[in-house]
Design a protein around this motif. Sequence first.
Motif, PDB file in Angstrom:
ATOM      1  N   ALA A 109     -17.381 -43.739 -42.971  1.00  0.00           N
ATOM      2  CA  ALA A 109     -17.427 -44.375 -41.654  1.00  0.00           C
ATOM      3  C   ALA A 109     -17.956 -45.794 -41.760  1.00  0.00           C
ATOM      4  CB  ALA A 109     -18.316 -43.541 -40.720  1.00  0.00           C
TER       5      ALA A 109
ATOM      6  N   ALA B 193     -15.932 -49.133 -40.553  1.00  0.00           N
ATOM      7  CA  ALA B 193     -16.540 -50.044 -39.583  1.00  0.00           C
ATOM      8  C   ALA B 193     -16.637 -51.456 -40.149  1.00  0.00           C
ATOM      9  CB  ALA B 193     -17.925 -49.526 -39.199  1.00  0.00           C
TER      10      ALA B 193
ATOM     11  N   GLN C 227     -13.107 -53.062 -40.150  1.00  0.00           N
ATOM     12  CA  GLN C 227     -12.710 -53.447 -38.795  1.00  0.00           C
ATOM     13  C   GLN C 227     -13.496 -54.673 -38.316  1.00  0.00           C
ATOM     14  OE1 GLN C 227     -10.377 -52.820 -36.923  1.00  0.00           O
ATOM     15  NE2 GLN C 227     -10.948 -53.167 -34.793  1.00  0.00           N
ATOM     16  N   ALA C 228     -14.791 -54.694 -38.602  1.00  0.00           N
ATOM     17  CA  ALA C 228     -15.618 -55.824 -38.181  1.00  0.00           C
ATOM     18  C   ALA C 228     -15.199 -57.098 -38.895  1.00  0.00           C
ATOM     19  CB  ALA C 228     -17.090 -55.521 -38.466  1.00  0.00           C
TER      20      ALA C 228
ATOM     21  N   GLY D  66     -11.455 -43.791 -31.794  1.00  0.00           N
ATOM     22  CA  GLY D  66     -11.815 -44.142 -33.169  1.00  0.00           C
ATOM     23  C   GLY D  66     -10.716 -44.940 -33.855  1.00  0.00           C
ATOM     24  N   ASP D  67     -11.064 -45.474 -35.013  1.00  0.00           N
ATOM     25  CA  ASP D  67     -10.149 -46.360 -35.745  1.00  0.00           C
ATOM     26  C   ASP D  67      -9.225 -45.613 -36.690  1.00  0.00           C
ATOM     27  OD1 ASP D  67     -11.424 -48.475 -34.517  1.00  0.00           O
ATOM     28  OD2 ASP D  67     -12.826 -48.784 -36.177  1.00  0.00           O
TER      29      ASP D  67
ATOM     30  N   ASN E 256     -26.047 -53.894 -38.344  1.00  0.00           N
ATOM     31  CA  ASN E 256     -25.665 -52.487 -38.458  1.00  0.00           C
ATOM     32  C   ASN E 256     -26.017 -51.994 -39.862  1.00  0.00           C
ATOM     33  OD1 ASN E 256     -24.273 -50.045 -38.880  1.00  0.00           O
ATOM     34  ND2 ASN E 256     -22.684 -50.605 -37.392  1.00  0.00           N
TER      35      ASN E 256
ATOM     36  N   ILE F 260     -23.179 -50.425 -41.973  1.00  0.00           N
ATOM     37  CA  ILE F 260     -22.242 -51.372 -42.570  1.00  0.00           C
ATOM     38  C   ILE F 260     -22.896 -52.083 -43.753  1.00  0.00           C
ATOM     39  CG2 ILE F 260     -21.054 -53.567 -42.173  1.00  0.00           C
ATOM     40  CD1 ILE F 260     -20.350 -52.597 -39.393  1.00  0.00           C
TER      41      ILE F 260
END
Length: 778
Positions: A49, A53, A56-57, A81-82, A140, A143
């Motif tokens: 996850a 994330a 995507q970020a 969700g992605d 985060n 991440i």
Amino acid sequence: MTSELAAQISTLFGLDLAIGSRLAGENENYLVTRGDERWVLKIETAPTAGLLAAEQAAMAAVQAADPQLCVPLVVQAAAGGDAASLPDGRTARLLGFVDGTAWRDAVEKAPASAALLADLGRRLGRVALTLADLPQRLGNPTIEQAVERTHAWDLTAAGQHWQHVAELTEPTERAALDRAFQIHGAWRHELDALPRGLIHGDANDENVLVAGDAVVGLLDFGDALVNPIVCDLALALAYVVQHYDAGRADDRLAAAAKVVAAYHAERALSPAELDVVFPLVLGRLAVTLAMCAYRRTVDANRTTWFASERSAWRALHDLVAVTPGAARQILTAGIDDAGRCGGLVTDAARDTEELLEQRQQRINPALSLAYRDPIHMARGRGQYLIDASGSPFLDLVNNVCHVGHCHPHVVAAGQRQLARLNTNTRYVYDGLTDYAERLCRTLPAELDTCFFVNSGSEANELALRLARTHTGRRDMVILDGAYHGHTSALIALSPYKFKGKGGSGQTEPWVHIAPSPDGFRGAHRGMGVEVGRAYGDDVGRVIAASERPIAGFLHESLLSCGGQLALPDGYLERAYERARAAGAVCIADEVQVGFARAGSHFWAFELQGVVPDIVVMGKPIGNGHPMAAVVARREIAESFHNGMEFFATFGGNPVSCAIGTAVLDVIEHEGLQRHALELGAHFLAGLRDLQQRHALVGDVRGVGLFLGVELVRDRDTLEPATAAAAELVNRMRHRGVLLSTDGPFDNVLKIKPPMVLTRGDVDMTLRLLDAELREIRP
């Protein structure tokens, strides 16, 4: 893709999708359409996850920072969700389709224009600025933790693929790939001090999209990781040079220079970052080709795995012949403030000639130079020395820089202490007793009293004084071929010197020579398990033949200048028994071989199951800093406390103690003793394999990372191949590997490298030795 899986995908994303054929490239990607709308379906082993994330970020941040550079934004799954989970455990993601032509296809018929190269540099610079501190800005922890990782394409870990060179059958390809990995490995040490941050990690010729003279898209953020930021630039340049195939390395580099200059205008590159660009480019080319070699053993018919292979080979063959210094000069041609690569010179050949002329005028020629073509060294890192042109040499003979040239922990320890205090042992200060305690913990308990001096010669002189003071005697027994130092007394105790060139023979009646315990060509060879005791008895006979009582028996624990000899089993046990029975002190000279080089033991004398009365240490003790030590049994040390002060101005000073402690730290924390044991066994096995295939190799011997290869013209007569040994050493020098010769006939290759040597280094050396031995005749 099966119709069943296609239906599952449509359900998971809540869209009536038409799934087309698989797209080109390494990943499992498909073109997906609905009417005029297009997406890319990405199917992969479930990423964490945190990585999803992060990806995507990163894409969102790049798109926001540079709207003209399109990235594939994620489409939400129907359940939110992605990504969506497939029944087989894999993950499916739907990404927006990005228009554009892959760099590889765009430059297939004509080289990239100057405008396109500049635009690539600008885009990469902006991406670097956007991503570098993104995890911290997001705040985060998931991440941040996810992107602190490595993977197969991590440029800082390119050496993990060096082993696959063995899969190649073409000698020129093996040699080119070995050299590329070597150059990358030598400069890899510089990366630790460079700015780090999140990078894209895969700006290859499939993931960079262009339209005309502009870069319009950047795909696949799945390899993003925290790395030296300059790695992203170097990775992209590895594909630029592949597709600027003008047949000249200078043209390839000139094209890359346009990218570098434009990148620098967006994100300024430091001189240190510019130093490593070319080695990193070679590293990426090497990884690509090593992976191709490995993958061909897995599935030679999977063409997408080999799409870049031909162009990568052409580029590598062109570039690997260029020195890093010359390459840097071309790559930085468009940068006014590029600085100068540390220690490198523009015209290395001319600069070397000038230094040689100065040396002739001011330096006594008794200080000899190595190799027929002397090398102008500019810097050292790890197991490598780097010359003034930036070309690396694998150092297989430097047992002084024990834990690696310029090891950062050792350097920092010395710098800190030098900035705080440096005085002498007439004062009490932190460090001296702490270091003495630490050093004694590596030794048998009987050895508990330390003296600190500045060199191995000084330490052996002190050991001689201790033995004479304790026994009240003067005479000494030493081994034929031994070397113990350069002072007058120690030259007298070194047959390697007084029997060698310029020597006057044995002139001192107090020196008694026992035979070298040589199991290959000595008097007792062929005696099997009894050979050690037979040579030990020789020590007893020499002692008995002396008209005067003997003060001490001085020996190297492994004979270095005497021919890289490991003592036969039982030798020191018998020799010590004979010496001590005569009232002599036993002195182990560990100057060349101590500090875990033997692998199985920290001190080489421990291989023989004995405890000396005095141990002499030098060379590796300070990793290049001039220091040495003598550790003795307390009763011997107490004999020396007779009213005459012992004082060495610099011995045991705070800086030396800090450096000595740091060396012990590195040996312990990096597991170098076990490393010497395991890698030494691998090296020894490889050398013995060469012995089976080359008649010139008469004997292979040693322990840990202390190895010797004796060359002979005839295996029956053992006639030394002295000229062939010299030729081999000089040939290897021109292949980037430093060896030297020694032994009574100067026909033994000495191998005693920094302890941070890698398996890749060893395997390359074995391949090069194999190739050169084929060319040399006894």
